[in-house]
Motif scaffolding. Structure first.
Motif, PDB file in Angstrom:
ATOM      1  N   UNK A 104       0.841  -1.189   0.000  1.00 30.95           N
ATOM      2  CA  UNK A 104       0.000   0.000   0.000  1.00 30.95           C
ATOM      3  C   UNK A 104       0.878   1.241   0.000  1.00 30.95           C
ATOM      4  N   UNK A 105       0.464   2.251  -0.760  1.00 32.21           N
ATOM      5  CA  UNK A 105       1.211   3.513  -0.823  1.00 32.21           C
ATOM      6  C   UNK A 105       0.222   4.675  -0.763  1.00 32.21           C
ATOM      7  N   UNK A 106       0.587   5.731  -0.010  1.00 33.92           N
ATOM      8  CA  UNK A 106       1.797   5.851   0.800  1.00 33.92           C
ATOM      9  C   UNK A 106       1.699   5.043   2.097  1.00 33.92           C
ATOM     10  N   UNK A 107       2.828   4.853   2.714  1.00 33.14           N
ATOM     11  CA  UNK A 107       2.930   4.109   3.970  1.00 33.14           C
ATOM     12  C   UNK A 107       2.261   4.874   5.105  1.00 33.14           C
ATOM     13  N   UNK A 108       1.425   4.184   5.841  1.00 33.99           N
ATOM     14  CA  UNK A 108       0.807   4.716   7.054  1.00 33.99           C
ATOM     15  C   UNK A 108       1.283   3.827   8.195  1.00 33.99           C
ATOM     16  N   UNK A 109       2.126   4.388   9.064  1.00 28.66           N
ATOM     17  CA  UNK A 109       2.786   3.569  10.078  1.00 28.66           C
ATOM     18  C   UNK A 109       1.783   2.857  10.980  1.00 28.66           C
ATOM     19  N   UNK A 110       0.718   3.531  11.373  1.00 25.81           N
ATOM     20  CA  UNK A 110      -0.260   2.903  12.259  1.00 25.81           C
ATOM     21  C   UNK A 110      -0.948   1.735  11.558  1.00 25.81           C
ATOM     22  N   UNK A 111      -1.255   1.903  10.290  1.00 21.99           N
ATOM     23  CA  UNK A 111      -1.925   0.843   9.526  1.00 21.99           C
ATOM     24  C   UNK A 111      -0.977  -0.256   9.079  1.00 21.99           C
ATOM     25  N   UNK A 112       0.252   0.137   8.647  1.00 17.54           N
ATOM     26  CA  UNK A 112       1.085  -0.781   7.878  1.00 17.54           C
ATOM     27  C   UNK A 112       2.270  -1.374   8.628  1.00 17.54           C
TER      28      UNK A 112
END
Length: 271
Positions: A104-112
């Motif tokens: 997935x882009x862009x990276x979401x730290x909480x999600x990814x």
């Protein structure tokens, strides 16, 4: 024939440091349990373009991922998508740009950052987003994924050597010692991986120059090591290996039909 594969991409590890400083891996070579090949990375010698090259077998010029600020999903077939389509399990302990290229882009730290999703090409992931994320933690992340999910393909991607090179330069004590530290870390995990008959590739995306950077055509930027370890490899082979052949080679080891560039000469038996 189908084997499980672990790819270790030691970010920023140039040929000389990878050749001279990794005594454990060189000891395995001397014992006939590993082999070392010199690769010349594709251009530009930058991280995100070469992650894409290693994992898809497509050069940066052809893929369009030509600099580190190309933030989008890959448009190419990757080793992750090939494995996923074949019903195999995938995992990665890696820098967040890997997640941006293939999940997935862009990276979401909480999600990814912690990924467990069977629908994604990288089904199980532990991603990080700080260049100084400790390498010993990263190897623990990779081993946790291996033990918990038993992936057919596992990527382990530490950043410490590259970080040392950017801070101190490619001709520095700190850079060379970072490579030596990776040799120690690998010595803690490789015996078990090999005992369980994983086929292991240890390589790098690019090297590092004395100006604390990379991206051009200097040998210290382009030349990187490739250590091959496991029962499927012909450790007597002196065949030249190209960076674009790594994806196809890993797909062959995984037993996946593919049309990627490949290098059967480094295998001990035909697939």
């Amino acid at each position: 024939m189908r084997s499980k594969v672990i790819l270790v991409v030691v970010d920023g590890l140039g040929w000389q440091a990878g050749h001279d400083g990794m005594g454990y891996l060189q000891g395995l070579c001397e014992a006939g349990l590993a082999s070392l090949h010199q690769l010349r990375c594709e251009l530009p010698s930058l991280s995100r373009p070469l992650y894409e090259c290693i994992l898809t077998g497509v050069t940066p010029i052809a893929s369009g991922v030509v600099h580190n600020d190309v933030v989008r999903l890959s448009t190419e077939q990757s080793i992750f998508s090939l494995a996923h389509a074949a019903g195999l399990r995938t995992a990665a302990a890696a820098y967040h740009w890997i997640s941006e290229l293939y999940n997935r882009a862009p990276y979401d730290a909480v999600r990814d950052r912690l990924t467990d999703d069977e629908s994604l090409p990288i089904q199980h992931g532990l991603f990080y987003h700080l260049d100084h994320y400790p390498d010993d933690h990263l190897y623990i992340d990779g081993e946790l994924l291996r033990r918990r999910h038993d992936p057919d393909f596992l990527l382990i991607h530490p950043m410490g050597v590259d970080d040392a090179g950017h801070r101190f330069g490619g001709d520095s004590t700190e850079y060379r010692n970072a490579a030596r530290y990776h040799d120690k870390l690998l010595s803690q995990y490789l015996p078990q991986w090999l005992a369980e008959d994983y086929q292991v590739l240890v390589t790098s995306d690019h090297g590092m120059n004395a100006d604390h950077s990379h991206g051009g055509i200097l040998p210290e930027e382009r030349l990187v090591p490739l250590y091959l370890l496991g029962s499927r490899f012909n450790h007597a082979s002196t065949a030249r290996v190209r960076q674009v052949e790594l994806c196809g080679l890993m797909a062959s080891l995984l037993g996946i039909p593919h049309s990627k560039p490949d290098n059967q000469a480094v295998l001990g038996q035909p697939d």
